[in-house]
Motif scaffolding. Structure first.
Motif, PDB file in Angstrom:
ATOM      1  N   SER A  32       0.839  -1.213   0.000  1.00 32.31           N
ATOM      2  CA  SER A  32       0.000   0.000   0.000  1.00 32.31           C
ATOM      3  C   SER A  32       0.867   1.254   0.000  1.00 32.31           C
ATOM      4  O   SER A  32       2.030   1.206   0.407  1.00 32.31           O
ATOM      5  CB  SER A  32      -0.946  -0.029   1.216  1.00 32.31           C
ATOM      6  N   GLN A  33       0.290   2.309  -0.466  1.00 33.15           N
ATOM      7  CA  GLN A  33       1.043   3.574  -0.541  1.00 33.15           C
ATOM      8  C   GLN A  33       1.448   4.078   0.846  1.00 33.15           C
ATOM      9  O   GLN A  33       2.492   4.715   0.996  1.00 33.15           O
ATOM     10  CB  GLN A  33       0.200   4.643  -1.222  1.00 33.15           C
ATOM     11  N   ILE A  60       6.529   6.680  -2.476  1.00 31.20           N
ATOM     12  CA  ILE A  60       5.998   6.321  -3.788  1.00 31.20           C
ATOM     13  C   ILE A  60       5.510   7.556  -4.524  1.00 31.20           C
ATOM     14  O   ILE A  60       5.435   7.589  -5.760  1.00 31.20           O
ATOM     15  CB  ILE A  60       4.871   5.256  -3.635  1.00 31.20           C
ATOM     16  N   LYS A  61       5.242   8.558  -3.739  1.00 30.98           N
ATOM     17  CA  LYS A  61       4.761   9.807  -4.327  1.00 30.98           C
ATOM     18  C   LYS A  61       5.790  10.432  -5.249  1.00 30.98           C
ATOM     19  O   LYS A  61       5.488  11.193  -6.162  1.00 30.98           O
ATOM     20  CB  LYS A  61       4.363  10.808  -3.228  1.00 30.98           C
ATOM     21  N   PHE A  85       4.210   5.198 -11.926  1.00 28.40           N
ATOM     22  CA  PHE A  85       3.229   5.006 -10.874  1.00 28.40           C
ATOM     23  C   PHE A  85       2.015   4.245 -11.404  1.00 28.40           C
ATOM     24  O   PHE A  85       1.419   3.412 -10.726  1.00 28.40           O
ATOM     25  CB  PHE A  85       2.816   6.378 -10.286  1.00 28.40           C
ATOM     26  N   TYR A 111       2.545   0.726 -11.160  1.00 28.86           N
ATOM     27  CA  TYR A 111       2.367   0.286  -9.776  1.00 28.86           C
ATOM     28  C   TYR A 111       0.905   0.018  -9.513  1.00 28.86           C
ATOM     29  O   TYR A 111       0.536  -1.023  -8.965  1.00 28.86           O
ATOM     30  CB  TYR A 111       2.919   1.367  -8.825  1.00 28.86           C
ATOM     31  N   LYS A 112       0.079   0.899 -10.028  1.00 27.78           N
ATOM     32  CA  LYS A 112      -1.371   0.747  -9.843  1.00 27.78           C
ATOM     33  C   LYS A 112      -1.862  -0.464 -10.604  1.00 27.78           C
ATOM     34  O   LYS A 112      -2.615  -1.293 -10.093  1.00 27.78           O
ATOM     35  CB  LYS A 112      -2.095   2.020 -10.325  1.00 27.78           C
ATOM     36  N   GLN A 130      -0.557  -2.886  -7.088  1.00 34.88           N
ATOM     37  CA  GLN A 130       0.401  -2.332  -6.117  1.00 34.88           C
ATOM     38  C   GLN A 130       1.425  -3.367  -5.675  1.00 34.88           C
ATOM     39  O   GLN A 130       1.991  -3.300  -4.581  1.00 34.88           O
ATOM     40  CB  GLN A 130      -0.344  -1.744  -4.888  1.00 34.88           C
TER      41      GLN A 130
END
Lengths: 887, 350
Positions: free
Chosen positions: B94-95, B101-102, B109, B112-113, B117
């Motif tokens: 999870s973020q 991860i931002k 990204f 990643y999604k 994740q």
């Protein structure tokens, strides 16, 4: 049988058979041994192969198991999702596979096949097009799907390359989450496709390529190696069964496989596979054969060598000395006693030779003494022989002297008889003449008659003496010709009948038939014998009869003539001396009956010469019986049952006549005189006569017309008679040809015969002979009209003949002139031919003197003797003048 | 491979000493700068054990062997991570667990999604050609040059030991996509590789030191990930690196956390530590791989940012593509070809 042969046989028996048996035994042994070896070898080979293949199976199975049970494989099949399986595990799996592929170079590929037959993973060392195929229909898949076993080795076709491959297959079981595997849940198969190179290599490995290896599968397929590849083949069920049986019972069997006799053996390889090895019988036992053949060959060599050596040794040590001994003893037997045998040896043979030499030496010495004795004896015999010879020679000499004396006597007698006979003939002649002139003086007449009577007696006596002398001196010649007893008896009757009649005696001849008409004998002598006996019979018979009986005995072929008289007869003593010459029955007999006393002696001699016997039976005063036995008649001809009609009897009485009507005669004669003379001779016979002047014309005529007879003068112009005759004979004309010639020497006669002349008549032509010839050749069955004598007379008295003679006399001067002219011109050939012509015609026309001189001229002219011709021509002129004057 | 495995095992044991929490990272060699490791260990009082793999396939094997156990963090290319995810080996991160991860750029990204994740982008790059320009006279500008130019036997080539990389490049050289799924075309690419076997020396990653075969003149050409190649060209100036003109395969490496990991927290901390912009920049500076961390760019020197071989240019990027997951059959085909090529290369010449 010779000793050599015997020894040869012996050697053969002693050496050949044992060696042959030994050889055969050895052959048998080697054969058996080698056969066993071959079988062991075959078994060994099979076992080797079996071990290799089994090992191969085991090692590949081990690899299969190792891989099948490996972690990688297990992990791989645990991943159910193919994508994950492939992305996560396939790489490792293939790596593992490739490691195995590294380790096993004969792995064609390693695969994992799912239970659905799908190929899930595959590693193939070859970079080929990767084709996925469903394996459901493959043989191995079917087998494995139904099999209870977890692993198997299956031969199947590799569909990639259509070659036979060995599939090593292991079942892969579905894993439970716990990691356990359930045997029932088959996930798929780990399949290793193996190229069975090693198997095919093993199967090809065979000594000298001598057979076939077969790999039998459980489904009765057979694999064999074909060009480094395993090739499938279905073999007959019975063969499969037999191979299985052989494998399980460890036996072998023979089978004709592909036209070759093979011995098969088989072994079990597990997994239902069997390995079978078939070896060609020929190749299997080829070594055996070599060894066996070698054994036989060696035995044969041994036999031959042993036989030859033994034979040679025996021959050398025994036979050759023996032969030498034989040779030498033969020489000794032939008398060569000096011969000795060379002794080189000290063995028994040497001793034998030595004693033989001694024996020969003693023989020689004894021979020598015998020889000496013999020489002495010979000398004695020689001296005796010499003495005998001289005595013998003396004897021969004295005998020769005696014979000479006897011959001289005979000759003297003969001479004397002849000398006596001549004056006696004169005496008798004159006496008869005186008596025939008649005389009135009866006393003189009586005296003359006595002279005649005594003269005749003397003549008979001399004749007999002459005969006897002839007989004794062996000069009597005897004929042997066909003779008629009837003719002889007729002659005897003629001469005896009158005498018998004078003495008032009966003279009878009795024939007891059958009697041969003729037989071969000397008629003259036979007649003499019979006449003598008959004359004696008449002479010594005063009254009564003289009978002649003639009998023929065919069984013994004898003719018996008996002469029986009723005369004075003889005593036994007189009969005994009857045939001795110069002895008569009685002195008084001579006085009373006359005779020389030689008659019967001659008769007896003659009878002996003619192979006859004479017997005499007689009784004093009663009569005598003389029997003549003619023995073993020769050439007996035609037995007759009656007395034949004899011509001879008639000849004397009847006149002979020739009629040659319808006969044709060709005369070839150049001399006109001779032509005329022959015409005269032939004319009365009424034969047709054709006359030609030379041989050529004669040939033409003879060929053109057929003649019964040809008269051929030998010397003619253009073509001589000899030549013409030859030509006619060559032309096949067989008419009798009579040569007419003045040359009658034997050589001429032979020449005529060779040319083909039937006979030769000599010139001057003797009329009688001429007519006789004509009768013989032309009138054999014609009537006889004229006697020859008559004809002769008739001819000489004919006008034509006289005319001819006149003409000849007239031509003589002319002929002479021609000869002289030609002689002067040295043309002797003409002289010769003219002389020849003159010789012929002069002789024919009765001028013998002229003929002789002409003959001389001919000879001289031919010899080119001019002087002699001149002399003879002068003689001819004188003779001609004389002849003309005489006529 | 087995040797490497053994080497890895020894490596593991040597670090397995302290009672500190140990994070096991399955990673490429030289793919985490030592400084980062050291800093993390110090900061978090943990120890990091790296287990290296030379190829993705090797990594797959290791993971599969243990069914995702034993490892905490696995560095994996994005498209392979999808497999692990499908295999349910990966933990979704999870973020909140990784606040950094931002800093990751939106492009990455997204990935990643998309990966639920599971895939935290790490660095990205491409594959290119490195070659010794002294030996290879003709410039190697394309994959076609690399795979089809006639080469003398002394030109030795090293290929990456990844079936996708190898076959993908070959496909590109033939004018196809690296994600081509036509088996026949893939086979023709395989054939191309097969034909190159004479010049191929080996499969594998490049040694990033003086011992590199390229520097040792044992090989003259190689497929290389751009970062590795950059490092090597820095070591030996004879070496040249090109990104082929016809385009190339792109990759994105992810940091993943294994579901069976017992140190997930530490793992998150580790990933988060890596994405500290300074750390990320340090990594890029050390490895010459482009960072997915957008913020880190400010700490990266300009020459690196402008280096088209690190930060690949737009036009090249347009021609290039990322690997996609292939159909199972195609995957199998890739594997089969690759295994055969490996086998044939290892096979002693007969």
């Amino acid at each position: 049988m010779k000793l050599k042969t015997k020894i040869l046989l012996f050697v053969v028996l002693i050496l050949f058979f044992p060696l042959a048996i030994l050889g055969l035994y050895a052959y048998q042994q080697t054969k058996t041994h080698a056969d066993t070896q071959a079988e062991i070898y075959q078994q060994y080979e099979l076992d080797q192969k079996t071990v290799s293949i089994k090992h191969y199976f085991d090692s590949h199975l081990a690899a299969l198991q190792l891989l099948a049970k490996s972690e990688i494989v297990n992990q791989y099949i645990q991943i159910e999702n193919p994508t994950d399986r492939y992305s996560i595990a396939l790489n490792s799996l293939l790596k593992a596979f490739s490691n195995f592929a590294h380790a096993y170079s004969d792995f064609y590929e390693i695969r994992i096949i799912t239970i659905e037959g799908e190929e899930d993973a595959r590693f193939n060392p070859r970079f080929l097009d990767n084709i996925n195929e469903n394996e459901v229909n493959t043989n191995w898949f079917k087998v494995m799907s139904t099999s209870d076993h977890n692993q198997a080795l299956i031969f199947d076709e590799n569909r990639d390359n259509d070659e036979t491959a060995l599939y090593a297959i292991h079942k892969l079981f579905k894993p439970l989450p716990s990691g356990l595997q359930l045997n029932q849940a088959v996930w798929g198969f780990l399949v290793i496709t193996i190229e069975p190179n090693l198997i095919s290599k093993v199967m090809i490995e065979s000594e000298a390529d001598s057979g076939i290896s077969l790999l039998l599968t459980p489904n009765q397929q057979a694999f064999f190696n074909n060009q480094e590849q395993l090739e499938s083949k279905t073999i007959p069920h019975y063969m499969y069964e037999k191979l299985l049986e052989a494998a399980n019972k460890d036996t072998d069997f023979s089978l004709n496989y592909k036209n070759e006799d093979m011995i098969f053996k088989a072994n079990n390889l597990d997994f239902g596979y069997y390995l079978a090895v078939g070896t060609s019988v020929d190749k299997l036992y080829s070594n055996t054969r070599k060894l066996s053949l070698f054994t036989i060959f060696l035995t044969l060599i041994m036999i031959i060598t042993a036989c030859i050596i033994s034979y040679y040794m025996i021959t050398r040590t025994l036979l050759n000395p023996l032969e030498r001994l034989i040779r030498v003893s033969k020489k000794v037997a032939n008398g060569q006693l000096a011969v000795r045998i060379n002794i080189k040896r000290e063995d028994e043979i040497g001793q034998l030779f030595e004693s033989f030499n001694k024996m020969t030496a003693s023989l020689e010495s004894s021979r020598y003494s015998i020889k000496e004795y013999q020489t002495e004896l010979e000398q004695r015999v020689n001296s005796r022989t010499l003495a005998l010879q001289s005595a013998n020679e003396e004897l021969i000499q004295s005998r020769q002297e005696a014979e000479q004396a006897n011959e001289l006597k005979s000759r003297f007698l003969a001479n004397m008889s002849h000398e006596i006979r001549t004056p006696l003939t004169a005496i008798l002649g004159f006496t008869e003449h005186a008596l025939s002139r008649g005389t009135e003086d009866l006393e003189n007449r009586s005296l003359l008659q006595r002279v005649e009577k005594n003269g005749r007696h003397l003549l008979a006596l001399i004749n007999d003496i002459l005969d006897l002398a002839k007989i004794e001196s062996g000069k009597l010649q005897v004929e042997n010709i066909p003779t008629s007893i009837f003719d002889i008896m007729a002659d005897i009757e003629t001469s005896c009948a009158d005498k018998a009649h004078d003495k008032d005696l009966d003279f009878k001849i009795n024939y007891t038939y059958p009697i041969p008409e003729t037989f071969n004998i000397d008629p003259t002598r036979l007649k003499q014998i019979l006449l003598n006996i008959c004359s004696n019979a008449i002479k010594f018979t005063k009254k009564g009869s003289v009978t002649v009986n003639i009998n023929y005995y065919p069984s013994v072929n004898n003719l018996i003539v008996e002469i029986i008289d009723t005369g004075i007869g003889m005593s036994a003593e007189e009969v005994k001396n009857l045939f001795n010459p110069f002895i008569q029955a009685d002195i008084s007999t001579t006085r009373n009956f006359g005779g020389t006393g030689l008659g019967l002696a001659i008769t007896k001699y003659l009878a002996e010469i003619l192979n006859c016997e004479i017997f005499v039976q007689s009784e004093k005063l009663k009569g005598s019986r003389f029997t003549l036995k003619i023995k073993a008649l020769n050439n007996v001809n035609n037995l007759v049952d009656e007395k034949p009609f004899t011509t001879k009897a008639n000849n004397a009485a009847k006149k002979e006549l020739l009629n040659l009507k319808n006969k044709s005669i060709l005369l070839a004669e150049d001399n006109p005189d001779n032509q005329t003379l022959l015409k005269l001779l032939i004319e009365p016979l009424q034969a047709e006569l054709e006359v030609v002047e030379n041989g050529l014309l004669a040939v033409e005529h003879a060929i053109a017309e057929e003649y019964d007879l040809i008269l051929m003068d030998m010397q003619m112009p253009l073509m001589g008679g000899l030549e013409a005759t030859s030509m006619l004979r060559q032309a096949g004309i067989d008419t009798p040809i009579i040569a007419l010639t003045a040359n009658c020497m034997q050589a001429d006669l032979d020449q005529h015969k060779v040319a083909g002349c039937t006979m030769t008549l000599a010139k001057p032509i003797d009329n009688t002979a001429f007519y006789k010839m004509l009768r013989d050749y032309l009138a054999n069955d014609t009537e006889i009209d004229l006697t020859i004598d008559d004809l002769d007379d008739k001819l000489k008295n004919s006008d034509e003949y006289k005319k001819l003679v006149k003409q000849f006399e007239g031509s003589l001067t002319q002929v002479y002139k021609v000869m002289v002219d030609n002689h002067e011109q040295n043309n002797l050939v003409v002289v010769q031919s003219e002389a020849h012509k003159l010789k012929g015609s002069a002789a024919s026309l009765g001028f013998p003197d002229l003929s002789f001189i002409a003959s001389d001229i001919e000879i001289s002219a031919k010899a080119n003797d001019t002087n002699e011709v001149t002399v003879k021509l002068n003689q001819l002129q004188q003779a001609m003048n004389k002849a003309i004057k005489d006529s | 491979m087995i040797k490497i495995g053994i080497a890895c095992f020894i490596f593991i044991t040597s670090f397995y000493v302290s009672a500190k929490t140990t994070l096991v990272v399955l990673n490429w060699p030289d793919y985490l700068p030592p400084q980062i490791i050291k800093n993390f260990e110090a900061q978090y009082d943990a120890s990091i054990t790296q287990i290296y793999f030379e190829s993705d396939e090797r990594k797959d094997y290791l993971l599969n062997t243990h069914q995702g156990e034993n490892y905490d963090v696995v560095v994996s290319s994005m498209f392979r991570a999808k497999n692990y995810q499908a295999n349910n080996w990966l933990e979704s991160v999870s973020q909140t667990d990784i606040p950094n991860i931002k800093h990751v750029s939106p492009t990455w990204f997204k990935e990643y999604k998309n990966s639920d994740q599971t895939c935290v982008p790490y660095v990205w790059g491409s594959i290119g050609i490195i070659y010794n320009a002294d030996v290879v006279k003709t410039p190697m500008q394309t994959w076609a040059h690399f795979f089809t130019d006639p080469l003398s036997p002394n030109i030795r080539i090293k290929l990456l030991s990844d079936s996708r990389d190898v076959i993908g490049s070959a496909l590109i050289s033939l004018g196809y996509s690296a994600n081509e799924e036509n088996v026949d075309i893939i086979n023709s690419a395989g054939k191309l590789l097969f034909n190159r076997l004479e010049n191929i020396d080996s499969f594998g990653a490049l040694e990033l030191s003086e011992r590199s075969l390229l520097i040792q003149d044992k090989i003259t050409m190689a497929m290389a990930y751009n970062g590795d190649a950059m490092l090597l060209t820095k070591l030996d100036n004879r070496l040249k690196f090109v990104v082929p003109k016809e385009g190339t395969s792109l990759w994105l490496d992810c940091l993943t956390v294994m579901k069976k990991s017992k140190n997930k927290k530490l793992a998150y901390q580790f990933i988060n530590f890596i994405h500290e912009p300074k750390n990320a920049a340090h990594i890029t500076k050390s490895l010459y791989y482009a960072s997915t961390n957008e913020t880190a760019k400010q700490y990266i020197p300009k020459e690196i940012l402008d280096d088209p071989q690190v930060y690949i240019k737009k036009e090249t990027l347009d021609r290039s593509e990322f690997y996609k997951i292939l159909k199972p059959v195609v995957q199998k085909n890739h594997q089969t070809i690759y295994s055969q090529l490996n086998f044939l290369l290892d096979k002693p010449k007969q």
